[in-house]
Design a protein around this motif. Sequence first.
Motif, PDB file in Angstrom:
ATOM      1  N   THR A   1       0.813  -1.216   0.000  1.00 46.09           N
ATOM      2  CA  THR A   1       0.000   0.000   0.000  1.00 46.09           C
ATOM      3  C   THR A   1       0.850   1.271   0.000  1.00 46.09           C
ATOM      4  OG1 THR A   1      -0.136  -0.050   2.421  1.00 46.09           O
ATOM      5  CG2 THR A   1      -1.891  -1.170   1.204  1.00 46.09           C
ATOM      6  N   GLY A   2       2.150   1.121  -0.199  1.00 43.48           N
ATOM      7  CA  GLY A   2       3.054   2.255  -0.118  1.00 43.48           C
ATOM      8  C   GLY A   2       3.049   3.125  -1.364  1.00 43.48           C
ATOM      9  N   MET A   3       3.791   4.204  -1.296  1.00 43.51           N
ATOM     10  CA  MET A   3       3.930   5.125  -2.420  1.00 43.51           C
ATOM     11  C   MET A   3       4.502   4.386  -3.632  1.00 43.51           C
ATOM     12  SD  MET A   3       6.349   8.547  -2.659  1.00 43.51           S
ATOM     13  CE  MET A   3       5.216   9.617  -1.753  1.00 43.51           C
ATOM     14  N   PRO A   4       3.977   4.635  -4.833  1.00 50.10           N
ATOM     15  CA  PRO A   4       4.559   4.020  -6.031  1.00 50.10           C
ATOM     16  C   PRO A   4       6.031   4.385  -6.161  1.00 50.10           C
ATOM     17  CG  PRO A   4       2.435   5.025  -6.537  1.00 50.10           C
ATOM     18  CD  PRO A   4       2.779   5.440  -5.133  1.00 50.10           C
ATOM     19  N   VAL A   5       6.831   3.421  -6.554  1.00 49.66           N
ATOM     20  CA  VAL A   5       8.275   3.645  -6.611  1.00 49.66           C
ATOM     21  C   VAL A   5       8.633   4.742  -7.609  1.00 49.66           C
ATOM     22  CG1 VAL A   5       8.743   1.850  -8.349  1.00 49.66           C
ATOM     23  CG2 VAL A   5      10.504   2.462  -6.668  1.00 49.66           C
ATOM     24  N   GLU A   6       7.854   4.882  -8.672  1.00 45.14           N
ATOM     25  CA  GLU A   6       8.119   5.932  -9.659  1.00 45.14           C
ATOM     26  C   GLU A   6       8.024   7.318  -9.025  1.00 45.14           C
ATOM     27  OE1 GLU A   6       6.486   2.299 -11.639  1.00 45.14           O
ATOM     28  OE2 GLU A   6       5.797   3.593  -9.990  1.00 45.14           O
ATOM     29  N   LYS A   7       6.987   7.509  -8.195  1.00 48.54           N
ATOM     30  CA  LYS A   7       6.813   8.799  -7.524  1.00 48.54           C
ATOM     31  C   LYS A   7       7.925   9.035  -6.512  1.00 48.54           C
ATOM     32  CE  LYS A   7       3.491  11.573  -4.888  1.00 48.54           C
ATOM     33  NZ  LYS A   7       2.130  11.616  -4.274  1.00 48.54           N
ATOM     34  N   CYS A   8       8.298   7.989  -5.776  1.00 51.87           N
ATOM     35  CA  CYS A   8       9.383   8.089  -4.803  1.00 51.87           C
ATOM     36  C   CYS A   8      10.656   8.601  -5.470  1.00 51.87           C
ATOM     37  CB  CYS A   8       9.628   6.712  -4.171  1.00 51.87           C
ATOM     38  SG  CYS A   8      11.160   6.557  -3.234  1.00 51.87           S
ATOM     39  N   VAL A   9      10.997   8.030  -6.613  1.00 53.63           N
ATOM     40  CA  VAL A   9      12.236   8.402  -7.289  1.00 53.63           C
ATOM     41  C   VAL A   9      12.134   9.796  -7.895  1.00 53.63           C
ATOM     42  CG1 VAL A   9      13.798   7.802  -9.194  1.00 53.63           C
ATOM     43  CG2 VAL A   9      12.951   6.025  -7.641  1.00 53.63           C
ATOM     44  N   GLN A  10      10.971  10.167  -8.372  1.00 54.69           N
ATOM     45  CA  GLN A  10      10.794  11.538  -8.876  1.00 54.69           C
ATOM     46  C   GLN A  10      11.085  12.556  -7.774  1.00 54.69           C
ATOM     47  OE1 GLN A  10       6.783  11.513 -10.379  1.00 54.69           O
ATOM     48  NE2 GLN A  10       7.315  10.351 -12.213  1.00 54.69           N
ATOM     49  N   ILE A  11      10.576  12.288  -6.566  1.00 52.65           N
ATOM     50  CA  ILE A  11      10.816  13.175  -5.431  1.00 52.65           C
ATOM     51  C   ILE A  11      12.302  13.188  -5.081  1.00 52.65           C
ATOM     52  CG2 ILE A  11      10.373  13.500  -2.961  1.00 52.65           C
ATOM     53  CD1 ILE A  11       7.553  12.288  -3.500  1.00 52.65           C
ATOM     54  N   LEU A  12      12.915  12.014  -5.091  1.00 52.75           N
ATOM     55  CA  LEU A  12      14.337  11.909  -4.783  1.00 52.75           C
ATOM     56  C   LEU A  12      15.189  12.711  -5.761  1.00 52.75           C
ATOM     57  CD1 LEU A  12      16.790  10.620  -3.319  1.00 52.75           C
ATOM     58  CD2 LEU A  12      16.601   8.730  -4.960  1.00 52.75           C
ATOM     59  N   LEU A  13      14.954  12.530  -7.053  1.00 53.87           N
ATOM     60  CA  LEU A  13      15.779  13.208  -8.054  1.00 53.87           C
ATOM     61  C   LEU A  13      15.568  14.723  -8.015  1.00 53.87           C
ATOM     62  CD1 LEU A  13      15.667  10.794 -11.132  1.00 53.87           C
ATOM     63  CD2 LEU A  13      17.267  10.869  -9.204  1.00 53.87           C
ATOM     64  N   LYS A  14      14.363  15.144  -7.674  1.00 51.57           N
ATOM     65  CA  LYS A  14      14.124  16.581  -7.509  1.00 51.57           C
ATOM     66  C   LYS A  14      14.963  17.128  -6.356  1.00 51.57           C
ATOM     67  CE  LYS A  14      10.389  19.962  -6.872  1.00 51.57           C
ATOM     68  NZ  LYS A  14       8.911  20.136  -6.694  1.00 51.57           N
ATOM     69  N   ALA A  15      15.061  16.354  -5.273  1.00 54.34           N
ATOM     70  CA  ALA A  15      15.882  16.769  -4.134  1.00 54.34           C
ATOM     71  C   ALA A  15      17.358  16.813  -4.509  1.00 54.34           C
ATOM     72  CB  ALA A  15      15.669  15.809  -2.962  1.00 54.34           C
ATOM     73  N   VAL A  16      17.795  15.866  -5.338  1.00 53.16           N
ATOM     74  CA  VAL A  16      19.191  15.861  -5.792  1.00 53.16           C
ATOM     75  C   VAL A  16      19.465  17.095  -6.641  1.00 53.16           C
ATOM     76  CG1 VAL A  16      20.894  14.626  -7.196  1.00 53.16           C
ATOM     77  CG2 VAL A  16      19.368  13.352  -5.669  1.00 53.16           C
ATOM     78  N   ARG A  17      18.540  17.410  -7.544  1.00 51.68           N
ATOM     79  CA  ARG A  17      18.707  18.601  -8.393  1.00 51.68           C
ATOM     80  C   ARG A  17      18.806  19.875  -7.554  1.00 51.68           C
ATOM     81  NH1 ARG A  17      15.157  15.743 -12.223  1.00 51.68           N
ATOM     82  NH2 ARG A  17      13.319  16.528 -11.140  1.00 51.68           N
ATOM     83  N   LYS A  18      18.031  19.919  -6.473  1.00 55.57           N
ATOM     84  CA  LYS A  18      18.023  21.093  -5.601  1.00 55.57           C
ATOM     85  C   LYS A  18      19.136  21.052  -4.551  1.00 55.57           C
ATOM     86  CE  LYS A  18      13.149  22.361  -6.015  1.00 55.57           C
ATOM     87  NZ  LYS A  18      11.913  22.693  -5.257  1.00 55.57           N
ATOM     88  N   ARG A  19      19.957  19.995  -4.593  1.00 55.21           N
ATOM     89  CA  ARG A  19      21.064  19.814  -3.664  1.00 55.21           C
ATOM     90  C   ARG A  19      20.586  19.924  -2.213  1.00 55.21           C
ATOM     91  NH1 ARG A  19      26.210  19.830  -5.741  1.00 55.21           N
ATOM     92  NH2 ARG A  19      27.142  20.896  -3.947  1.00 55.21           N
ATOM     93  N   LYS A  20      19.530  19.172  -1.924  1.00 60.77           N
ATOM     94  CA  LYS A  20      19.038  19.111  -0.552  1.00 60.77           C
ATOM     95  C   LYS A  20      19.907  18.140   0.252  1.00 60.77           C
ATOM     96  CE  LYS A  20      14.199  20.407  -1.072  1.00 60.77           C
ATOM     97  NZ  LYS A  20      12.807  20.080  -0.685  1.00 60.77           N
ATOM     98  N   LYS A  21      20.177  18.494   1.478  1.00 65.19           N
ATOM     99  CA  LYS A  21      20.988  17.640   2.339  1.00 65.19           C
ATOM    100  C   LYS A  21      20.211  16.424   2.825  1.00 65.19           C
ATOM    101  CE  LYS A  21      24.020  21.364   3.956  1.00 65.19           C
ATOM    102  NZ  LYS A  21      23.411  22.436   3.125  1.00 65.19           N
ATOM    103  N   SER A  22      18.890  16.544   2.935  1.00 65.70           N
ATOM    104  CA  SER A  22      18.080  15.403   3.354  1.00 65.70           C
ATOM    105  C   SER A  22      16.678  15.551   2.787  1.00 65.70           C
ATOM    106  CB  SER A  22      18.029  15.285   4.879  1.00 65.70           C
ATOM    107  OG  SER A  22      17.335  16.368   5.450  1.00 65.70           O
ATOM    108  N   ILE A  23      16.008  14.416   2.643  1.00 64.67           N
ATOM    109  CA  ILE A  23      14.650  14.424   2.100  1.00 64.67           C
ATOM    110  C   ILE A  23      13.877  13.239   2.681  1.00 64.67           C
ATOM    111  CG2 ILE A  23      15.457  13.181   0.028  1.00 64.67           C
ATOM    112  CD1 ILE A  23      12.498  15.649   0.113  1.00 64.67           C
ATOM    113  N   LEU A  24      12.712  13.521   3.243  1.00 63.51           N
ATOM    114  CA  LEU A  24      11.775  12.480   3.664  1.00 63.51           C
ATOM    115  C   LEU A  24      10.848  12.176   2.500  1.00 63.51           C
ATOM    116  CD1 LEU A  24      10.873  13.924   7.161  1.00 63.51           C
ATOM    117  CD2 LEU A  24      11.874  11.667   6.801  1.00 63.51           C
ATOM    118  N   ILE A  25      10.628  10.881   2.212  1.00 62.46           N
ATOM    119  CA  ILE A  25       9.801  10.494   1.071  1.00 62.46           C
ATOM    120  C   ILE A  25       8.770   9.472   1.538  1.00 62.46           C
ATOM    121  CG2 ILE A  25       9.761   9.577  -1.271  1.00 62.46           C
ATOM    122  CD1 ILE A  25      12.762  10.206  -1.456  1.00 62.46           C
TER     123      ILE A  25
END
Length: 265
Positions: free
Chosen positions: A213-237
């Motif tokens: 029942t968790g978040m779709p993996v595609e959405k998880c990775v989209q959020i992750l890569l957005k955080a990488v682009r923004k050079r965030k030090k940490s991200i909760l997903i």
Amino acid sequence: MNETFKNKVAWVIGASSGIGEEIARQVNSLGGFVILSARNVAKLESVKSTFNYPDNVYIIPLDLENQTNFESKVQEAKAFRGSIDFVFNNGGLSQRGEVHETDIAIDRRIMEINYFGNIALAKAVLPVFRAQKSGHFIVMSSIAGKFGFYLRSAYAASKHALQGFYESLLLEEAKNNIFVTLAYPGKINTEISKSALNAQGNAHGVMDHNQETGMPVEKCVQILLKAVRKRKKSILIGNKEIWAVYIKRFSPRLFWRIIKNQSAT
């Protein structure tokens, strides 16, 4: 299209399934050169065959428990395109076993893979990043890296340890333009629970409800890569489960009332 990954080299550890596979797929679609690593070469070949640009993919077999050959693996990765720009340190093993029934050998194995294997690879990559005066480690922790939870004592310990290591590395290597993003996924729809070690050291073998029942993996990775682009030090997903991190921070008493009633699986 964002240019962050275009013509850059991203090395994805644990790329044969789940979040790692999806990271590699999306980076490949964004024009990046991708190195796939995991133990199972056949699975990596199968993953590669599904990508939009398979010619931009290179496979390096890697076992996080066998750390003696990491330096040669790093040199092979660098030789692919002459540099390494991103390392997605995603490989690892989950757990499903209570403390009282879990032999210390299981704790040691999980720590060896999730922590020592992870940081040994980072230490092997670090000279390349330092010579380049650039590089970005993306470390897949877990919401269990923010608080302990049922059946996950060793897993949570390994993820807590990663935070301390990489936050220290981030401070030390900022002068060399080396960056770290720590990602803390919650309930994500992957098969991680199936390979989790039980108290006897065997695969749990069950797709837990929390993963189904968790978040779709595609959405998880989209959020992750957005955080990488923004050079965030940490991200909760994740979905509502990530609010537990904020509740623990601002209202610990409420956190412990809520968390004890949550399903372990």
